[in-house]
Design a protein around this motif. Structure first.
Motif, PDB file in Angstrom:
ATOM      1  N   LEU A 372      29.385 -40.372  -0.473  1.00  0.00           N
ATOM      2  CA  LEU A 372      29.447 -40.690   0.950  1.00  0.00           C
ATOM      3  C   LEU A 372      28.793 -39.594   1.805  1.00  0.00           C
ATOM      4  CD1 LEU A 372      33.077 -42.114   1.164  1.00  0.00           C
ATOM      5  CD2 LEU A 372      30.958 -43.414   1.448  1.00  0.00           C
ATOM      6  N   LEU A 373      29.099 -38.344   1.486  1.00  0.00           N
ATOM      7  CA  LEU A 373      28.552 -37.247   2.267  1.00  0.00           C
ATOM      8  C   LEU A 373      27.050 -37.078   2.034  1.00  0.00           C
ATOM      9  CD1 LEU A 373      31.461 -34.681   1.906  1.00  0.00           C
ATOM     10  CD2 LEU A 373      30.904 -36.093   3.893  1.00  0.00           C
ATOM     11  N   ASN A 374      26.618 -37.239   0.786  1.00  0.00           N
ATOM     12  CA  ASN A 374      25.179 -37.179   0.497  1.00  0.00           C
ATOM     13  C   ASN A 374      24.438 -38.339   1.174  1.00  0.00           C
ATOM     14  OD1 ASN A 374      25.401 -35.935  -2.961  1.00  0.00           O
ATOM     15  ND2 ASN A 374      25.544 -34.881  -1.004  1.00  0.00           N
ATOM     16  N   TYR A 375      25.080 -39.495   1.217  1.00  0.00           N
ATOM     17  CA  TYR A 375      24.515 -40.670   1.889  1.00  0.00           C
ATOM     18  C   TYR A 375      24.332 -40.383   3.379  1.00  0.00           C
ATOM     19  CZ  TYR A 375      24.288 -45.675   3.269  1.00  0.00           C
ATOM     20  OH  TYR A 375      23.921 -46.913   3.763  1.00  0.00           O
ATOM     21  N   ALA A 376      25.365 -39.813   3.996  1.00  0.00           N
ATOM     22  CA  ALA A 376      25.281 -39.473   5.418  1.00  0.00           C
ATOM     23  C   ALA A 376      24.175 -38.465   5.675  1.00  0.00           C
ATOM     24  CB  ALA A 376      26.629 -38.928   5.892  1.00  0.00           C
ATOM     25  N   GLU A 377      24.068 -37.461   4.802  1.00  0.00           N
ATOM     26  CA  GLU A 377      23.020 -36.452   4.940  1.00  0.00           C
ATOM     27  C   GLU A 377      21.640 -37.084   4.817  1.00  0.00           C
ATOM     28  OE1 GLU A 377      21.181 -32.640   2.489  1.00  0.00           O
ATOM     29  OE2 GLU A 377      23.278 -33.195   2.141  1.00  0.00           O
ATOM     30  N   ALA A 378      21.463 -37.953   3.823  1.00  0.00           N
ATOM     31  CA  ALA A 378      20.162 -38.574   3.584  1.00  0.00           C
ATOM     32  C   ALA A 378      19.748 -39.460   4.754  1.00  0.00           C
ATOM     33  CB  ALA A 378      20.192 -39.376   2.287  1.00  0.00           C
ATOM     34  N   ALA A 404      39.742 -35.734  12.821  1.00  0.00           N
ATOM     35  CA  ALA A 404      39.282 -36.764  13.746  1.00  0.00           C
ATOM     36  C   ALA A 404      37.868 -37.217  13.405  1.00  0.00           C
ATOM     37  CB  ALA A 404      39.325 -36.224  15.180  1.00  0.00           C
ATOM     38  N   ASP A 405      37.541 -38.429  13.825  1.00  0.00           N
ATOM     39  CA  ASP A 405      36.196 -38.961  13.617  1.00  0.00           C
ATOM     40  C   ASP A 405      35.163 -38.167  14.415  1.00  0.00           C
ATOM     41  OD1 ASP A 405      37.203 -40.884  11.992  1.00  0.00           O
ATOM     42  OD2 ASP A 405      36.904 -42.557  13.389  1.00  0.00           O
ATOM     43  N   LEU A 406      33.963 -38.132  13.880  1.00  0.00           N
ATOM     44  CA  LEU A 406      32.832 -37.546  14.592  1.00  0.00           C
ATOM     45  C   LEU A 406      32.074 -38.646  15.337  1.00  0.00           C
ATOM     46  CD1 LEU A 406      31.364 -35.198  11.838  1.00  0.00           C
ATOM     47  CD2 LEU A 406      32.862 -34.551  13.729  1.00  0.00           C
ATOM     48  N   SER A 407      31.472 -38.288  16.447  1.00  0.00           N
ATOM     49  CA  SER A 407      30.629 -39.229  17.190  1.00  0.00           C
ATOM     50  C   SER A 407      29.753 -38.437  18.156  1.00  0.00           C
ATOM     51  CB  SER A 407      31.483 -40.233  17.976  1.00  0.00           C
ATOM     52  OG  SER A 407      32.270 -39.557  18.956  1.00  0.00           O
ATOM     53  N   GLY A 408      28.691 -39.091  18.637  1.00  0.00           N
ATOM     54  CA  GLY A 408      27.870 -38.510  19.681  1.00  0.00           C
ATOM     55  C   GLY A 408      27.060 -37.289  19.284  1.00  0.00           C
ATOM     56  N   LEU A 409      26.751 -37.139  18.003  1.00  0.00           N
ATOM     57  CA  LEU A 409      25.987 -35.976  17.547  1.00  0.00           C
ATOM     58  C   LEU A 409      24.501 -36.312  17.467  1.00  0.00           C
ATOM     59  CD1 LEU A 409      28.313 -34.714  14.653  1.00  0.00           C
ATOM     60  CD2 LEU A 409      28.380 -34.101  17.082  1.00  0.00           C
ATOM     61  N   ASN A 410      23.685 -35.286  17.574  1.00  0.00           N
ATOM     62  CA  ASN A 410      22.257 -35.477  17.361  1.00  0.00           C
ATOM     63  C   ASN A 410      21.893 -35.047  15.947  1.00  0.00           C
ATOM     64  OD1 ASN A 410      22.019 -32.640  17.342  1.00  0.00           O
ATOM     65  ND2 ASN A 410      21.500 -32.571  19.526  1.00  0.00           N
ATOM     66  N   GLU A 412      20.485 -32.336  14.659  1.00  0.00           N
ATOM     67  CA  GLU A 412      20.852 -30.984  14.259  1.00  0.00           C
ATOM     68  C   GLU A 412      22.368 -30.809  14.151  1.00  0.00           C
ATOM     69  OE1 GLU A 412      19.094 -28.596  13.144  1.00  0.00           O
ATOM     70  OE2 GLU A 412      17.078 -29.351  13.557  1.00  0.00           O
ATOM     71  N   THR A 413      23.107 -31.316  15.114  1.00  0.00           N
ATOM     72  CA  THR A 413      24.556 -31.125  15.076  1.00  0.00           C
ATOM     73  C   THR A 413      25.209 -31.953  13.972  1.00  0.00           C
ATOM     74  OG1 THR A 413      24.788 -32.775  16.842  1.00  0.00           O
ATOM     75  CG2 THR A 413      24.763 -30.448  17.484  1.00  0.00           C
ATOM     76  N   PHE A 414      24.647 -33.121  13.683  1.00  0.00           N
ATOM     77  CA  PHE A 414      25.182 -33.909  12.567  1.00  0.00           C
ATOM     78  C   PHE A 414      24.872 -33.222  11.248  1.00  0.00           C
ATOM     79  CE2 PHE A 414      25.398 -37.187   9.353  1.00  0.00           C
ATOM     80  CZ  PHE A 414      26.507 -37.937   9.732  1.00  0.00           C
ATOM     81  N   VAL A 418      27.666 -32.307   8.465  1.00  0.00           N
ATOM     82  CA  VAL A 418      27.714 -32.829   7.103  1.00  0.00           C
ATOM     83  C   VAL A 418      27.622 -31.704   6.086  1.00  0.00           C
ATOM     84  CG1 VAL A 418      25.255 -33.313   6.690  1.00  0.00           C
ATOM     85  CG2 VAL A 418      26.985 -34.786   5.685  1.00  0.00           C
ATOM     86  N   TYR A 419      26.853 -30.656   6.378  1.00  0.00           N
ATOM     87  CA  TYR A 419      26.812 -29.506   5.486  1.00  0.00           C
ATOM     88  C   TYR A 419      28.209 -28.881   5.358  1.00  0.00           C
ATOM     89  CZ  TYR A 419      21.652 -29.333   5.747  1.00  0.00           C
ATOM     90  OH  TYR A 419      20.303 -29.615   5.665  1.00  0.00           O
TER      91      TYR A 419
END
Length: 491
Positions: A372-378, A404-410, A412-414, A418-419
């Motif tokens: 899931l995390l690698n998918y989000a990164e890719a 909490a859930d994340l939202s509203g990131l660009n 670089e911030t995403f 994820v890292y």
């Protein structure tokens, strides 16, 4: 260019196993050393040879293969020099980036990896002409290809270009007689193996064969291979196959990942399984991870060596409410006194065996949370921005952690988020060093955390240099090679 079709006389020593149930799969024992003329004749022979390959995989990831030392100890997540550390110079040198070409742990991992490769090559060279039923022929081929690809994926990330052997060999030393392939050639072989394997493997196995490589495991591994090479669109496609298939899922409770009964759980995409009290088929991971002085307390029997302990840096990285922090124990009570010595509960406290190398504690190669995390990164890298699928993937992992859930990131911030999540989700499962290498952050991160007054111990006291991002090729491989294997720069 190194030929991929080198023909070497075959007299491979293999381990033969019997039985196909889950219990037999884990409890199988070597019965003899068999040459090719006496083996590979029946379906049973091939089934036994495949289990022999899984046995070699177990050696790669056990304490004796030293995988955890080469990848986690190298990073800022664990250290041999923490409170209670009981290792030797070979381990300490890996921790401090001072290893030499004769480091025993580098040699052990290199050689056990080529044992695994040799066993898969022996299967692949003979399976097509065998009397094995077509469905099993496909399955055995897919398993062998995936295991070989995993071995080479580890080798190429740790050493760069390595000898690329795809045919049976007479002994492990013969692996060094083919020269050194380029990084690109090794990755090309890995990709080809996994693409082919994905079309041959079943989505699931009967419960009696839990632990075998599935279609989803091959696809997940291929996704990681693409991600490592920055082939982001291809990585997204592979990870999406796994996510949409619905075969795997997160366990509702993070701590349950590390309970003694967790073999083959819904989150285990690829797992090296060990069997306790089985005369050599257990692991010695708990003994390696337990802090010194804790035998009979943290581990019931055998040694407690403190080879691989959490750094203060990773312990402090968790925010309030993150349930994953509980996987780090801050010490143990001995004779009524608290001993401050951090250790990893996930390996140590599920110890049920009778001593060294006899635990049932397994090793996760890939968990669904990693996918899931690698998918989000890719996705973020491919689109230069996160989308709904990227948020859904990372927030599933965060929700289980109590965050909490994340939202509203660009973009670089995403990427930063994820890292960070990749580090906190599975800090002691062999990913951190590879993550730092893949994302080009190894030198920056490690050099910013140099050990010293007022700084947490991460095992590095002087700035690392670029050449140290690869290990030195073991001296035995260089000395015995022909054509000559050129040593990595700086060593």
């Amino acid at each position: 260019m190194i030929s991929k079709n080198i023909k070497i006389a075959v007299a491979l020593v293999i381990l033969a196993f019997s039985g196909t149930s889950c219990e037999d799969f884990l409890a199988s024992k070597p019965i003899s050393q068999i040459g090719e003329t006496d083996f590979f004749k029946t379906e049973s022979d091939f089934r036994q040879a495949v289990v022999g390959a899984y046995n070699a995989l177990g050696q790669v990831y056990s304490g004796n293969g030293y995988y955890s030392l080469l990848v986690d100890l190298r990073s800022d997540n664990t250290t041999e020099l923490g409170p209670g550390g009981g290792g030797n110079d070979a381990k300490r040198n890996i921790d401090e980036f001072r290893e030499t070409t004769d480091n025993e742990h580098l040699t052990a991992f290199w050689q056990t990896s080529y044992v695994l490769i040799a066993r898969t090559n022996s299967i692949l060279a003979r399976i097509d002409a065998s009397p094995v039923a077509d469905n099993l022929k496909k399955q055995f081929t897919g398993e062998a290809l995936s295991l070989r690809a995993l071995a080479y994926f580890n080798l190429v990330r740790l050493w760069g270009g390595v000898p690329l052997v795809t045919e049976p060999i007479s002994d492990i030393d013969a692996s060094y007689q083919v020269g050194r392939a380029s990084v690109a050639e090794v990755y090309a072989q890995i990709e080809a193996d996994l693409v082919k394997a994905g079309g041959m493997l079943p989505a699931t196995y009967p419960a009696a064969e839990a632990g075998k490589i599935t279609k989803g495991a091959a696809e997940s591994l291929l996704g990681q291979v693409y991600l490592t090479q920055k082939k982001y669109a291809e990585a997204v496609a592979e990870f999406k196959k796994v996510v949409t298939a619905g075969t795997f899922s997160l366990l509702p409770v993070y701590a349950n990942l590390y309970k003694a009964s967790q073999q083959g759980n819904a989150e285990a995409v690829l797992q090296v399984q060990y069997r306790t009290m089985s005369n050599g088929l257990g692991s010695n991971l708990p003994n390696h991870f337990a802090p010194t002085g804790s035998q009979g307390i943290v581990v019931p029997t055998g040694g407690a060596f403190g080879f691989n302990q959490p750094t203060e840096d990773i312990a402090a990285a968790y925010t309030t409410g993150d349930v994953r922090r509980t996987n780090i124990a801050d010490g143990f009570t001995q004779a009524g006194n608290f001993v401050a010595a951090k250790y990893i509960r996930g390996y140590v406290e599920r110890e049920t065996g009778g001593g060294n190398a006899d635990s049932g504690a397994d090793w996760y190669v890939i968990r669904y949370a990693d996918v899931l995390l690698n998918y989000a990164e890719a996705i973020n890298e491919a689109n230069k921005a996160p989308n709904a699928d990227a948020y859904a993937a990372i927030n599933l992992v965060r929700k289980r952690a109590g965050l909490a859930d994340l939202s509203g990131l660009n973009y670089e911030t995403f990427k930063t988020a994820v890292y960070n999540e990749e580090r906190l989700e599975s800090p002691f499962e062999g990913h951190r060093w590879f993550d730092l290498l893949r994302t080009g952050r190894a030198m920056e991160v490690m050099n910013a955390k140099l050990s010293g007054p007022g700084k947490p111990t991460v095992g590095v006291s002087t700035p690392i240099k670029e050449y140290q991002l690869l290990y030195p090729i073991p001296a035995i491989a260089v000395i015995t090679s022909s054509p000559a294997i050129v040593q990595n720069q700086g060593y």
